[in-house]
Motif scaffolding. Sequence first.
Motif, short mmCIF file in Angstrom:
data_model
loop_
_atom_site.label_atom_id
_atom_site.label_comp_id
_atom_site.label_asym_id
_atom_site.label_seq_id
_atom_site.Cartn_x
_atom_site.Cartn_y
_atom_site.Cartn_z
N LEU A 284 23.75 12.65 18.35
CA LEU A 284 22.58 11.84 18.02
C LEU A 284 22.84 10.37 18.31
N TYR B 78 26.82 10.41 13.49
CA TYR B 78 27.25 11.62 14.20
C TYR B 78 26.79 11.63 15.65
N ALA B 79 27.71 11.96 16.54
CA ALA B 79 27.36 12.30 17.91
C ALA B 79 26.89 13.76 17.88
N ASP C 206 19.26 5.19 13.44
CA ASP C 206 18.82 6.22 12.49
C ASP C 206 19.85 7.31 12.33
N THR C 207 21.12 6.95 12.41
CA THR C 207 22.16 7.98 12.36
C THR C 207 22.86 8.03 11.01
N GLY C 208 22.46 7.16 10.05
CA GLY C 208 23.24 7.06 8.83
C GLY C 208 24.55 6.35 9.13
N SER D 136 10.78 6.71 10.65
CA SER D 136 11.75 5.98 11.47
C SER D 136 12.29 4.75 10.73
N ARG E 216 19.62 15.35 1.80
CA ARG E 216 19.89 13.93 2.05
C ARG E 216 19.03 13.41 3.17
N ARG E 217 18.85 12.11 3.19
CA ARG E 217 18.38 11.40 4.38
C ARG E 217 17.01 11.87 4.83
N ILE E 218 16.14 12.14 3.84
CA ILE E 218 14.76 12.49 4.18
C ILE E 218 13.83 11.50 3.48
N MET F 187 17.89 3.44 5.36
CA MET F 187 18.92 4.32 4.81
C MET F 187 20.25 4.11 5.54
N ASN G 82 14.66 5.84 7.97
CA ASN G 82 15.99 6.11 8.51
C ASN G 82 16.76 4.83 8.76
#
Lengths: 255, 601
Positions: free
Chosen positions: B205, B202-203, B196-198, B127, B507-509, B133, B130
């Motif tokens: 999320l 994005y919806a 934590d959506t970058g 968490s 990505r994003r891990i 990031m 994220n």
Amino acid sequence: MGAERSDNRVDLIIVAVLWVALTGAGLWWATVTNLHPIGASSNAVISDEAFDLLLYLSMPVTTFVVVVLGYSVLRFRVSLDETEDAAPVRSNRLFIAMWVLITVGLSVYVIFNPGFTGLDALAADKNAEMTIEVTASQWRWDYRYVEENIEFLDADGLVLPVDTRILFKITSQDVIHSFWVPAFRVKKDAVPGLITEVYMTTTKLGDFAQDDGFRNQCAELCGTGHTRMRTTVTVLTRVDFIAWVDAQRNAEVSG
Amino acid sequence: MSILKGIVGGILGYLLGAALVTSIRAATGAEPWDFEVATMGAYLPTVVGWLLGVGVWEYWARPWFGREAKPYTTVGWRRYFNFDTDHKVIGIQYLVSFLFLFFLAGLFAMVMRWELMNPGRDILTPSSYNGFMSLHGTMMVFVAVAAIVGAFGNYIVPIMIGADDMAFPKLNALSYWLVPVVVAFLTASFLVGGYDTGWTGYAPLSVTTRTGALFFNLAFLTLGLSSIVGAINFLTTVHKMRAPGMTWSRLPIFVWSIYVTSWLSLIFTQFIALAMLMVVFARTLGMAFFEAAAGGDPLLYQNVFWFYSHPAVYIMILPAFGVTLEILSHFSRKPLFAYKWAVGGMIGIAAMSAFVWAHHMFTSGMPDVLLKPFLASTELISIPTGLIMLSALGTIWQGRLRLHVPMLFALGVVFNFLFGGITGVFLADAPLDIQLHDTYFVVAHFHYVILGGGIFGLFAAVYYWFPKMTGRMMNETLGKVHFWWMIIGFNFTFMPMFWIGMNGMNRRISDYVPNLGGTNRMISLAGFFLGMSFVIFLWNYIYSWWRGADAPSNPWGATTLEWMTSSPPPLENFDVIPEVVGGPYTYGDKSAKHAILEPRL
């Protein structure tokens, strides 16, 4: 002025030689090096061939810029306190015309090949022998084998038969996820309220223990558990797969 | 002082807005207090309160109520902390603010690379990874969108066209003083636990995730407002404030790049505002824009978001192209090659940028019939982009290259962007993008474009115009050390990411399959090396500003107008209005002149 011109000719020849040499070296490197991880589906062939073709086509473009850049820096640099100007060449019709023609030609070419040809190949065969419904949610994968009528909730693994045309029907119950198996070069988002479809044919046996490309990993950021949202993938022979399906059914009955 | 008043104004605004919303909720029978709803309702009063407090009231709004506006009396360094309308003050405010954001976001990247150095969990929970990031991405995008435009667009463009200021100096100050609001919202998101959506948010999320996402949306909205206000100002300035004789074909290429970028900002930024507002309303008012079960469409967000955010990539890179071509010409002591083709390339990129957004969505489940058109439009955008390369290479060819630090960075942009551009051709190929989408191949690609192109361009501009802005020279040796350190660190960090992305690193891990460990460790070490290069820069930047050698008016022997006035220029830039009599790059022609600065009768 005449002296400058002959200088230019020497420079052009050297650049041309370096360009050809570096392009040759680059293409040689591209052919002997395997940049791709294991590919285990019909889609992987299309994807990897597209990559290789683009790599070959981009090699002379890349080396041209690198050679002109590098050569100019080494050949045309002067000391920092020089104040004399260079000859004011503002344009060169031949060079501009060649540049525009070649970039237009390459750009248009790659649209058709590997672009459109690849998309057509991916969409060519819509007759699946097997359908699997993939349902994503935070943060788990559910798989349902439609014809076999077996279901795995919060699954650990996805088991498939080899040499089989498979249709994945993918959806999500909450946010957007993405179904991605690196070894298959398959990636499709799982969107709530929408069923997305992917067709592919398995071509190789394998499992996660043998190669970690055999995994389904969520590829669209979906919150805290995104990193861990993955299952293994196993490709069995068709005979083994039938046995595996039977075993699952028996387990369900006895369970 | 004015900042303090702004903060008080902002807090009063928040309380007022929150109280209003809470009483409306109480009156309609809803649970009165809801932090997010109150914050949403308080957004506008907070921003207005801050702006009024920070100087809009004193210097601008008082006459609307029949009072005298206060005169600008602040002098010296205090001007930079004040609502000041001098474009040169605003340029420096932008530069320092966004360099600060850049280094902060860079530190977050170091934290991320620390976590990714080994497989398994090291220092961060998934968490908090994220969170770092998302903030890294968001802040870097803000830097890339606004740093060159805000700093050098403001400081240099008016001087380059022979103007005494921007067309709307007060609006200019307003667009800068929205930036602290952006930073405040990002800080607030951090304080309430991050999001934590970058940076893509994005919806759905972003609708269902934690409260930090709301502040991200409001921050982006505010930056958008600032961009639009700034864009209107640049467009008007370039159209209306050019010195006599400064025809369109005599504009320096950097002015063209800011001009074209401003059109992009003006036209497209409203779409990001729309995307952000929809998420805010979905979160706070329960509007089901993205909820399939209630008739919404989860893909709607992506379409609206990328309809801005792909053109935004060109908002980030076009000013860097402008800086690069400008510097290549001056330091090759040769006129810019194929000037009209370069301008055409910029306009072509801008025009085509509206037709490529869905290439971010090849795997999204959008209708299959759209794949081919977006594949084609995206591949075609490499044609105008190629014209920039053509101009760059033609300019240095047979030039007389003086490798000062700004020139090194400009050459670095050409080299780095080459790889960013070429890999874009790969990603545009939809059959291949299926595999590469959302992997480190994409991460490498956009870092080559935005860090290798945009941020190298930013540093080229800093080194080039530092003497003009501060009246002092930067240390040349330290600058060269910084350049080589940075370009080596950069390439060793991001080149392996192409490979690791092809080989299954998405990505994003915060964790990955064990056999990617070796390459990840190498990337992390190279990343730390890259990070350290900025220590050299910071030392050079701060020390040179404080004690650097005095800069002459034209240390580089360059030909454009900003070098025909003192370093730094006086208030209103020129003692006499320049008369432009020729093109900006007069190298190699002793009789040619760009402008005449003589007192006329």
